[in-house]
Design a protein around this motif. Structure first.
Motif, PDB file in Angstrom:
ATOM      1  N   LYS A   1       0.708  -1.252   0.181  1.00  0.00           N
ATOM      2  CA  LYS A   1      -0.057   0.216  -0.290  1.00  0.00           C
ATOM      3  C   LYS A   1       0.846   1.487  -0.116  1.00  0.00           C
ATOM      4  N   THR A   2       1.766   1.139   0.756  1.00  0.00           N
ATOM      5  CA  THR A   2       2.849   2.657   1.210  1.00  0.00           C
ATOM      6  C   THR A   2       3.582   2.877  -0.673  1.00  0.00           C
ATOM      7  N   ILE A   3       3.826   1.644  -1.222  1.00  0.00           N
ATOM      8  CA  ILE A   3       4.613   1.559  -2.829  1.00  0.00           C
ATOM      9  C   ILE A   3       3.917   2.204  -3.372  1.00  0.00           C
ATOM     10  N   SER A   4       2.514   1.890  -3.222  1.00  0.00           N
ATOM     11  CA  SER A   4       1.376   2.085  -4.733  1.00  0.00           C
ATOM     12  C   SER A   4       1.369   4.031  -4.261  1.00  0.00           C
ATOM     13  N   TRP A   5       1.261   4.602  -3.157  1.00  0.00           N
ATOM     14  CA  TRP A   5       1.029   5.489  -2.964  1.00  0.00           C
ATOM     15  C   TRP A   5       2.291   6.200  -2.623  1.00  0.00           C
ATOM     16  N   HIS A   6       3.314   5.518  -2.829  1.00  0.00           N
ATOM     17  CA  HIS A   6       4.843   6.403  -3.438  1.00  0.00           C
ATOM     18  C   HIS A   6       4.456   6.532  -4.542  1.00  0.00           C
ATOM     19  N   LYS A   7       4.194   5.462  -5.339  1.00  0.00           N
ATOM     20  CA  LYS A   7       4.330   5.520  -7.117  1.00  0.00           C
ATOM     21  C   LYS A   7       3.367   6.532  -7.485  1.00  0.00           C
ATOM     22  N   LYS A   8       3.005   7.189  -6.954  1.00  0.00           N
ATOM     23  CA  LYS A   8       1.404   7.476  -7.505  1.00  0.00           C
ATOM     24  C   LYS A   8       1.552   9.563  -7.357  1.00  0.00           C
ATOM     25  N   ILE A   9       2.737   9.429  -6.037  1.00  0.00           N
ATOM     26  CA  ILE A   9       3.109  11.162  -5.833  1.00  0.00           C
ATOM     27  C   ILE A   9       4.302  11.111  -6.460  1.00  0.00           C
ATOM     28  N   GLN A  10       5.225   9.928  -6.645  1.00  0.00           N
ATOM     29  CA  GLN A  10       6.496  10.307  -7.513  1.00  0.00           C
ATOM     30  C   GLN A  10       5.672  10.228  -9.018  1.00  0.00           C
TER      31      GLN A  10
ATOM     32  N   TYR B   1      -2.789   6.028   8.265  1.00  0.00           N
ATOM     33  CA  TYR B   1      -2.759   5.079   8.737  1.00  0.00           C
ATOM     34  C   TYR B   1      -0.831   4.549   8.161  1.00  0.00           C
ATOM     35  N   LEU B   2       0.075   5.638   8.024  1.00  0.00           N
ATOM     36  CA  LEU B   2       1.701   6.055   8.138  1.00  0.00           C
ATOM     37  C   LEU B   2       1.297   5.485   9.850  1.00  0.00           C
ATOM     38  N   ILE B   3       0.908   6.541  10.200  1.00  0.00           N
ATOM     39  CA  ILE B   3       0.813   7.105  11.696  1.00  0.00           C
ATOM     40  C   ILE B   3       0.944   5.117  12.402  1.00  0.00           C
ATOM     41  N   ASP B   4      -0.210   4.609  12.640  1.00  0.00           N
ATOM     42  CA  ASP B   4      -0.771   3.813  12.726  1.00  0.00           C
ATOM     43  C   ASP B   4       0.346   2.775  12.874  1.00  0.00           C
ATOM     44  N   LYS B   5       1.514   2.852  11.683  1.00  0.00           N
ATOM     45  CA  LYS B   5       2.620   1.573  11.343  1.00  0.00           C
ATOM     46  C   LYS B   5       3.816   1.783  11.811  1.00  0.00           C
ATOM     47  N   TYR B   6       3.908   3.221  11.892  1.00  0.00           N
ATOM     48  CA  TYR B   6       5.243   3.561  12.868  1.00  0.00           C
ATOM     49  C   TYR B   6       5.403   3.659  14.386  1.00  0.00           C
ATOM     50  N   ARG B   7       4.122   3.996  14.613  1.00  0.00           N
ATOM     51  CA  ARG B   7       3.476   3.129  15.809  1.00  0.00           C
ATOM     52  C   ARG B   7       3.614   1.916  16.423  1.00  0.00           C
ATOM     53  N   GLU B   8       3.646   1.109  15.209  1.00  0.00           N
ATOM     54  CA  GLU B   8       3.626  -0.338  15.822  1.00  0.00           C
ATOM     55  C   GLU B   8       5.139  -0.536  15.481  1.00  0.00           C
ATOM     56  N   LYS B   9       5.409   0.152  15.059  1.00  0.00           N
ATOM     57  CA  LYS B   9       7.359   0.115  15.106  1.00  0.00           C
ATOM     58  C   LYS B   9       8.287   0.250  15.526  1.00  0.00           C
TER      59      LYS B   9
END
Length: 418
Positions: free
Chosen positions: A107-116, A142-150
Motif C-alpha cells: 500500500k505504501t509503495i503504491s502511494w509512493h508511486k502515485k506521488i512520484q 495510516y502511516l502513523i499507525d504503522k510507525y507507532r506499531e514499529k
C-alpha cells in the motif's frame, strides 16, 4: 498562494510541495544535468534495483532486535555506526538506503508511486487539488499507525525542503518523536526558511552553529555532531600552492527552486561561463596555458564546455578526491570544496566577484566564511585582487578546517533519541 489561500490544509500542502512546484518554473533548461531533470528517465539498472528494494520491503521479515528502531535517509561512511550505537535503522520506500531494512508495504509503495507520478509527470495545477490534500492527510494516519506499531523513535533526514521530508517531519511531530536534519555540506545559505522545520539541526562545528544562531535559529535546536567523513585530521598541514595544475570550481549557474519565500533569485545561466573567463584572463597573464574546471554536478558539463576556450580549459571528470590529490591550487567560489581542498593539502583561493550588498554572480548573498568576515580565508572580489594574490602566493589558513569540522560525536544521538 501559501499566504493568501483561506483553506489551512491548502496552505500546508502548498508549503509541502514548494520545491516540486518551483521545478515547473525553474527546472527546464538544457544546461541542467539530466540527473536533475524533474521527469528524468530511469535506466534499467536503477529500475532493477528499485524493484529489488520494493520486494524486500514487502517480503523481508526483519529479525527481532532490542535496539531502538529509527527511520533514516542518512548514509554514513561507517555502515555499522548506528547499529553499534544501539539503533536499528530502517529507510523508507521513498528513499531506500541499500537493499535491506526498508520499511514499507504494498500500500505504501503504491502511494509512493502515485506521488512520484505527480511530481515527475503532472502539470502545476494538479498539485492544487484539495481532494489530494485530504488523501494525503488520510494516508498519513495510516502511516502513523504503522510507525507507532514499529515504535520508531526518531526520523533522520538530510534536508527539510522536499515534499517527503516535510511530510514525514510533520508525521513524526504527530508521533511526538524527534526529527533530525543533518547538514550535508558547508552551508551556502543561512535562512530560517531552510532546514528549520525539524526538531534538531545537526551541524559540523560550533562555528556553523553560531552562523545559524546569527541568522535567527533557536540555539537549542542546533546540535554539533561533527563530521564522520573527515577522520584524524591533522592540526597543521603544509599546503601545495603553485600554478602547475590549477583546478577551478566556478560559481553555480542554476537554482531549480527558491530557497526562501521573501527573496526571489533569478540566476543568469551564463554566469558560470563568465566566471571561468574571468579566471582565465588572470591565469593567462601569469603564463598558465591550461587549467581544469569542475562545475557543480547539477550542471550539464557539455553545455558549459561548448562556450569555453577549448585550447585552455579541460573539464575535470575525476572523483573530487582523485582530482585534489594532484591539484596544485584551487580557485573557486562558495563551496564545501574549500574544506575538501585544505584537508587534501591544497590551497584554496576564494574568487567571488560581488555587488556592494555582498551579492555574488549567482545572485545569492555571500555567507561566512566566503563573505570576507573571516581573515583566515583569502578572498578576491575582482580579477585585479585575484592576480595580486596569485603573484604573492597568498595562502588560506589551514586551521580553518578545524574551525568548521569537529570530530564526530555519536553520543549526541544517544541523548536525543530515547
Amino acid at each position: 498562494m501559501r499566504d493568501n489561500l483561506e483553506n489551512e490544509l491548502s496552505k500546508k500542502y502548498i508549503d509541502f510541495f514548494k520545491i516540486e512546484l518551483d521545478w515547473h518554473i525553474y527546472n527546464s533548461e538544457r544546461h541542467i544535468s539530466k540527473e536533475y531533470h524533474r521527469n528524468r528517465e530511469k535506466g534499467w539498472k536503477e529500475k532493477t534495483v528499485s524493484l529489488l528494494q520494493y520486494s524486500n520491503a514487502i517480503f523481508e521479515k526483519p529479525k527481532h532486535s532490542e535496539k531502538l528502531n529509527i527511520l533514516s535517509t542518512i548514509s554514513f561512511s561507517d555502515k555499522n555506526l548506528l547499529s553499534n550505537a544501539g539503533f536499528n535503522p530502517y529507510s523508507p520506500v521513498w528513499q531506500p538506503m541499500g537493499k535491506k531494512n526498508i520499511f514499507g508495504d504494498l500500500k505504501t509503495i503504491s502511494w509512493h508511486k502515485k506521488i512520484q507520478n505527480l511530481i515527475q509527470e503532472k502539470d502545476f495545477y494538479e498539485y492544487l487539488n484539495v481532494n489530494l490534500y485530504e488523501e494525503l492527510e488520510d494516508f498519513q494516519k495510516y502511516l502513523i499507525d504503522k510507525y507507532r506499531e514499529k515504535d520508531f523513535r526518531a526520523f533522520l533526514v538530510s534536508s527539510d525542503q522536499y515534499f517527503y521530508s516535510k511530510y514525514f517531519i510533520d508525521l513524526f511531530k504527530k508521533l511526538d518523536r524527534p526529527s533530525l536534519v543533518f547538514s550535508h555540506g558547508l552551508p551556502a545559505i543561512y535562512s530560517t526558511d531552510v532546514d528549520n522545520r525539524s526538531d534538531y539541526l545537526m551541524v559540523w562545528s560550533e562555528k556553523i552553529k553560531q552562523n545559524y544562531i546569527n541568522s535567527g535559529f533557536d540555539e537549542a535546536k542546533i546540535k554539533v555532531i561533527g563530521n564522520l567523513k573527515y577522520k584524524m585530521i591533522p592540526n597543521n598541514k603544509e599546503l601545495r600552492s603553485n600554478l602547475s595544475d590549477v583546478l577551478i570550481v566556478p560559481v553555480s549557474s542554476i537554482l531549480w527552486h527558491q530557497h526562501e519565500y521573501d527573496t526571489t533569485v533569478l540566476v543568469d545561466k551564463s554566469m558560470i561561463v563568465l566566471y571561468l573567463y574571468k579566471v582565465q584572463s588572470v591565469l593567462k597573464k601569469l603564463g598558465v596555458k591550461k587549467a581544469r574546471y569542475r562545475p557543480h554536478p547539477s550542471i550539464d558539463k557539455q553545455w558549459v564546455h561548448a562556450f569555453l576556450d577549448q585550447d585552455f580549459f579541460i573539464c575535470d571528470n575525476e572523483s573530487l578526491e582523485d582530482s585534489l590529490k594532484h591539484s596544485s591550487l584551487v580557485i573557486g567560489a562558495t563551496s564545501t570544496v574549500l574544506l575538501e581542498s585544505l584537508v587534501n593539502g591544497v590551497n584554496y583561493l576564494v574568487f567571488e566577484p560581488k555587488e556592494e550588498n555582498n551579492i555574488n554572480m549567482a545572485g545569492l548573498k555571500l555567507v561566512p566564511p566566503f563573505d570576507g568576515s573571516d581573515e583566515k580565508v583569502m578572498i578576491a572580489c575582482n580579477e585585479d585582487e585575484l592576480e595580486k594574490m596569485l603573484r604573492f602566493n597568498a595562502l588560506t589558513d589551514y586551521s580553518l578546517v578545524r574551525d568548521y569540522i569537529q570530530d564526530f560525536d555519536i553520543s549526541i544521538l544517544k541523548e536525543l533519541i530515547k
